[in-house]
Design a protein around this motif. Structure first.
Motif, PDB file in Angstrom:
ATOM      1  N   TYR A 153      -7.411  65.438  88.917  1.00  0.00           N
ATOM      2  CA  TYR A 153      -6.497  64.529  89.614  1.00  0.00           C
ATOM      3  C   TYR A 153      -7.361  63.354  90.022  1.00  0.00           C
ATOM      4  O   TYR A 153      -8.118  63.407  90.992  1.00  0.00           O
ATOM      5  CB  TYR A 153      -5.860  65.205  90.832  1.00  0.00           C
ATOM      6  N   GLY A 154      -7.305  62.291  89.216  1.00  0.00           N
ATOM      7  CA  GLY A 154      -8.285  61.228  89.313  1.00  0.00           C
ATOM      8  C   GLY A 154      -8.164  60.324  90.520  1.00  0.00           C
ATOM      9  O   GLY A 154      -7.153  60.300  91.221  1.00  0.00           O
ATOM     10  N   ALA A 155      -9.227  59.561  90.726  1.00  0.00           N
ATOM     11  CA  ALA A 155      -9.266  58.624  91.844  1.00  0.00           C
ATOM     12  C   ALA A 155      -8.421  57.395  91.575  1.00  0.00           C
ATOM     13  O   ALA A 155      -7.809  56.830  92.485  1.00  0.00           O
ATOM     14  CB  ALA A 155     -10.714  58.213  92.131  1.00  0.00           C
ATOM     15  N   THR A 156      -8.360  56.954  90.317  1.00  0.00           N
ATOM     16  CA  THR A 156      -7.596  55.750  89.995  1.00  0.00           C
ATOM     17  C   THR A 156      -6.296  56.071  89.273  1.00  0.00           C
ATOM     18  O   THR A 156      -5.358  55.297  89.306  1.00  0.00           O
ATOM     19  CB  THR A 156      -8.427  54.797  89.113  1.00  0.00           C
ATOM     20  N   HIS A 157      -6.239  57.221  88.608  1.00  0.00           N
ATOM     21  CA  HIS A 157      -5.068  57.587  87.822  1.00  0.00           C
ATOM     22  C   HIS A 157      -4.510  58.858  88.436  1.00  0.00           C
ATOM     23  O   HIS A 157      -4.934  59.967  88.100  1.00  0.00           O
ATOM     24  CB  HIS A 157      -5.482  57.795  86.366  1.00  0.00           C
ATOM     25  N   ARG A 158      -3.554  58.736  89.331  1.00  0.00           N
ATOM     26  CA  ARG A 158      -3.136  59.834  90.199  1.00  0.00           C
ATOM     27  C   ARG A 158      -2.099  60.733  89.531  1.00  0.00           C
ATOM     28  O   ARG A 158      -0.943  60.761  89.933  1.00  0.00           O
ATOM     29  CB  ARG A 158      -2.624  59.275  91.526  1.00  0.00           C
ATOM     30  N   ILE A 159      -2.534  61.470  88.513  1.00  0.00           N
ATOM     31  CA  ILE A 159      -1.680  62.489  87.913  1.00  0.00           C
ATOM     32  C   ILE A 159      -2.547  63.707  87.588  1.00  0.00           C
ATOM     33  O   ILE A 159      -3.772  63.616  87.517  1.00  0.00           O
ATOM     34  CB  ILE A 159      -0.979  62.013  86.622  1.00  0.00           C
TER      35      ILE A 159
END
Length: 427
Positions: A108-114
């Motif tokens: 669950y990424g820091a810039t891509h929230r999925i």
């Protein structure tokens, strides 16, 4: 004839992984409409396979994901927070084609929230320039777990940051300016507080993971790899210890788990052994296993720094760090008074000239410090004093040259479990 998926992947590559996303949901690929979604998958459009699982997803920024979430067979989700600076973010190169994670490793990424399959590089708070050891850790950790367990990585690291970095310019005395902000708990002067962002991202990851997997992810640990930025700012050992204590305590309180395992990785010795102000930071990092229960430290491996840039680990160092972090994770779990006091499992004593170097492995129990003794020809044991009793290495310079044995004991508040004596080798 190419399949829809193959065509979609080919288009994605041609467009550098991005497709235009129509507001009216009219995008089609090879005649297949991309279905607009309004659920917790995080995708704006998807193509599903014959079993109804998402085979390909497109996010609302037009990014194509050809390996999206497949949650089949997953009954538990173990989440790990990845925090610190560049060696956690990822700098090992070349990373292309390296360490393709198990299908059960997600992020669950820091810039891509999925919720999506973990990538190399991971989606950290900065833009990683290489591979992080976190994916190696995830793969090796899964090898110790049942088939139904998945790992959810929560990447929050940012290269060049520390407790004494801040967005302020000019910075306060003792701090340096960095666009990435600060890790200092409660510090409000910086426009970016990475500790606060880490906790927020973790809360979002748990909520998104619950929707995606159908089971609530459990945060199993915090992996911390940091120190270089604060060494460059000449932070004292006690000051750094206070900052890291606050971060550990705050994270555990926020998650409601006072025994959350914390794994601390060591800076690259190829750099830290030559940088004068790194010593106090190393002492603070290694002392955390004494100050805090359920914390473990795994040191860096000499000779594995990236060639020409020794502050960052190369691929060999990253691979070793990931494997060692798994062992350290279980050591962190055992670093509690609930576990029986045990001596160090192994110890070695090597002589070079008049100096004997003693080193040992961490026992799987709580430790307040270590004791080291030597004797010659079966005589009485002599205790040696060494300055940092939490370190797992000591030197002896007063012993005779022959017939010398050494033993190391695990000391917990005065109760000692002694290891078997080992004979000094070398000359």
């Amino acid at each position: 004839m190419a399949t829809d998926l193959e065509l979609f992947q080919r288009i994605g590559k041609d467009m550098k992984g991005r497709l235009p996303v129509a507001e009216d949901g009219s995008v089609t690929v090879a005649g297949t409409p991309l279905k607009p979604l309004a659920d917790a998958t995080g995708y704006a459009y998807t193509i599903t396979d014959e079993a109804g699982r998402i085979a390909l997803g497109v996010t609302d920024d037009g990014r194509v994901h050809s390996q999206p979430t497949d949650t089949s067979g997953i009954t538990q989700v173990h989440a790990f927070i990845l925090a610190g600076q560049s060696n956690m973010s990822g700098r090992a190169r070349p990373f292309t084609g390296r360490d393709t994670p198990d299908r059960r490793v997600f992020q669950y990424g820091a810039t891509h929230r999925i919720i999506e399959r973990a990538s190399v590089p991971l989606d950290m708070h900065d833009t990683p320039a290489g591979m992080s050891y976190a994916t190696v850790f995830a793969r090796e950790y899964l090898a110790t777990q049942p088939e139904g367990v998945a790992v959810l990585l929560i990447p929050t690291a940012h290269g060049g940051t520390g407790f004494t970095t801040t967005t302020e310019n000019p910075p306060p005395t003792g701090m340096s300016t960095h666009v990435g902000g600060t890790w200092q708990v409660g510090y409000t002067g910086s426009a970016v507080n990475l500790y606060n962002l880490m906790l927020a991202q973790t809360a979002e990851a748990i909520a998104a993971g619950t929707a995606a997997f159908g089971v609530t992810p459990v945060v199993k640990g915090l992996l911390w790899h940091q120190g270089e930025a604060d060494a460059m700012n000449s932070v004292a050992e006690a000051t750094y210890s206070g900052y890291l204590d606050a971060l550990i305590d705050g994270t555990r309180a926020a998650l409601g788990n006072s025994r959350l395992p914390v794994v601390i990785g060591g800076m690259s010795p190829d750099w830290s052994d030559t940088y004068a102000t790194a010593g106090p930071i190393i002492n603070a990092l290694t002392a955390m296993v004494v100050v805090n229960a359920n914390v473990a430290y795994h040191k860096g491996i000499p000779g594995t720094g990236r060639v020409g840039d020794e502050i960052h680990y190369g691929l060999d160092g990253i691979d070793r760090l990931g494997r060692d972090a798994v062992r350290a994770y279980y050591a962190a779990i055992a670093n509690h008074s609930d576990f029986t006091l045990e001596p160090p499992p192994t110890a070695t004593a090597t002589r070079v000239g008049s100096t004997i170097t003693v080193s040992w492995d961490r026992p799987m129990c709580r430790v307040s410090h270590y004791d080291v003794q030597w004797r010659a020809n079966g005589g009485a044991w002599t205790e040696i004093a060494f300055p940092t009793t939490h370190r797992r290495e000591a030197t002896i310079t007063t012993a005779p040259t022959t017939g010398v044995e050494v033993r190391v004991g695990t000391d917990l508040l005065g109760t000692v479990a002694w290891g078997r004596p080992v004979t000094v080798i070398g000359g």
